[in-house]
Design a protein around this motif. Structure first.
Motif, PDB file in Angstrom:
ATOM      1  N   UNK A 192       0.838  -1.207   0.000  1.00 20.86           N
ATOM      2  CA  UNK A 192       0.000   0.000   0.000  1.00 20.86           C
ATOM      3  C   UNK A 192       0.868   1.251   0.000  1.00 20.86           C
ATOM      4  N   UNK A 193       1.890   1.265   0.810  1.00 19.65           N
ATOM      5  CA  UNK A 193       2.793   2.423   0.852  1.00 19.65           C
ATOM      6  C   UNK A 193       3.463   2.633  -0.503  1.00 19.65           C
ATOM      7  N   UNK A 247       1.918   6.643  -6.844  1.00 18.44           N
ATOM      8  CA  UNK A 247       0.853   7.553  -7.283  1.00 18.44           C
ATOM      9  C   UNK A 247       1.264   9.010  -7.052  1.00 18.44           C
ATOM     10  N   UNK A 248       1.865   9.288  -5.914  1.00 18.57           N
ATOM     11  CA  UNK A 248       2.294  10.657  -5.616  1.00 18.57           C
ATOM     12  C   UNK A 248       3.393  11.110  -6.572  1.00 18.57           C
ATOM     13  N   UNK A 249       4.358  10.239  -6.827  1.00 23.77           N
ATOM     14  CA  UNK A 249       5.441  10.578  -7.756  1.00 23.77           C
ATOM     15  C   UNK A 249       4.897  10.784  -9.166  1.00 23.77           C
ATOM     16  N   UNK A 250       4.020   9.903  -9.588  1.00 27.31           N
ATOM     17  CA  UNK A 250       3.431  10.019 -10.927  1.00 27.31           C
ATOM     18  C   UNK A 250       2.679  11.338 -11.067  1.00 27.31           C
ATOM     19  N   UNK A 251       1.956  11.713 -10.033  1.00 24.55           N
ATOM     20  CA  UNK A 251       1.227  12.985 -10.063  1.00 24.55           C
ATOM     21  C   UNK A 251       2.195  14.160 -10.191  1.00 24.55           C
ATOM     22  N   UNK A 252       3.290  14.127  -9.411  1.00 26.54           N
ATOM     23  CA  UNK A 252       4.281  15.218  -9.472  1.00 26.54           C
ATOM     24  C   UNK A 252       4.949  15.297 -10.834  1.00 26.54           C
ATOM     25  N   UNK A 253       5.160  14.128 -11.463  1.00 26.92           N
ATOM     26  CA  UNK A 253       5.816  14.092 -12.770  1.00 26.92           C
ATOM     27  C   UNK A 253       4.834  14.301 -13.911  1.00 26.92           C
ATOM     28  N   UNK A 294       3.351   3.975 -16.033  1.00 25.37           N
ATOM     29  CA  UNK A 294       4.620   4.271 -16.703  1.00 25.37           C
ATOM     30  C   UNK A 294       5.789   4.002 -15.760  1.00 25.37           C
ATOM     31  N   UNK A 295       5.591   4.308 -14.485  1.00 25.16           N
ATOM     32  CA  UNK A 295       6.676   4.126 -13.517  1.00 25.16           C
ATOM     33  C   UNK A 295       6.997   2.656 -13.262  1.00 25.16           C
TER      34      UNK A 295
END
Length: 89
Positions: free
Chosen positions: A5-6, A12-18, A24-25
Motif C-alpha cells: 500500500x505504501x 501515485x504521488x510521484x506520478x502525479x508530481x511528474x 509508466x513508472x
C-alpha cells in the motif's frame, strides 16, 4: 500488505508530481542502462564532480577527515562533517 500500500501511494504521488500515468513508472529501470543514465543526468544537472582516489580534491577530503577523526570518534558525525565539507566545496 502495508508495504504494498505504501508503495502504491508513493508511486501515485510521484506520478502525479511528474505528470505521468502511474503505470509508466512500473517500467522504470527495466532497461539496464536507465538508472545509470538518469544518475548521470542528475549529477550533471547538480554540477557534481568525481574525485578520483589520489586526486587533489580526494586528498583534501582525506586530510579534512583525518583532522576531524583526531577530534571525534563518531562515524556518523564524521560522515555529516564530510557531507557539509563537500557541500561547501
Amino acid at each position: 500488505m502495508r508495504w504494498a500500500r505504501r508503495r502504491r501511494v508513493a508511486v501515485a504521488r510521484l506520478a502525479e508530481r511528474l505528470g505521468v500515468d502511474p503505470a509508466v513508472l512500473e517500467e522504470y529501470g527495466r532497461r539496464e542502462q536507465t538508472r545509470t543514465d538518469h544518475l548521470r543526468s542528475v549529477v550533471k544537472y547538480l554540477g557534481w564532480v568525481h574525485a578520483s582516489p589520489g586526486s587533489a580534491a580526494f586528498k583534501e577530503l582525506e586530510q579534512f577527515l583525518l583532522n576531524r577523526a583526531m577530534e571525534h570518534d563518531s562515524p556518523t558525525l564524521l560522515f555529516n562533517l564530510a557531507r557539509e565539507y563537500l557541500i561547501a566545496a
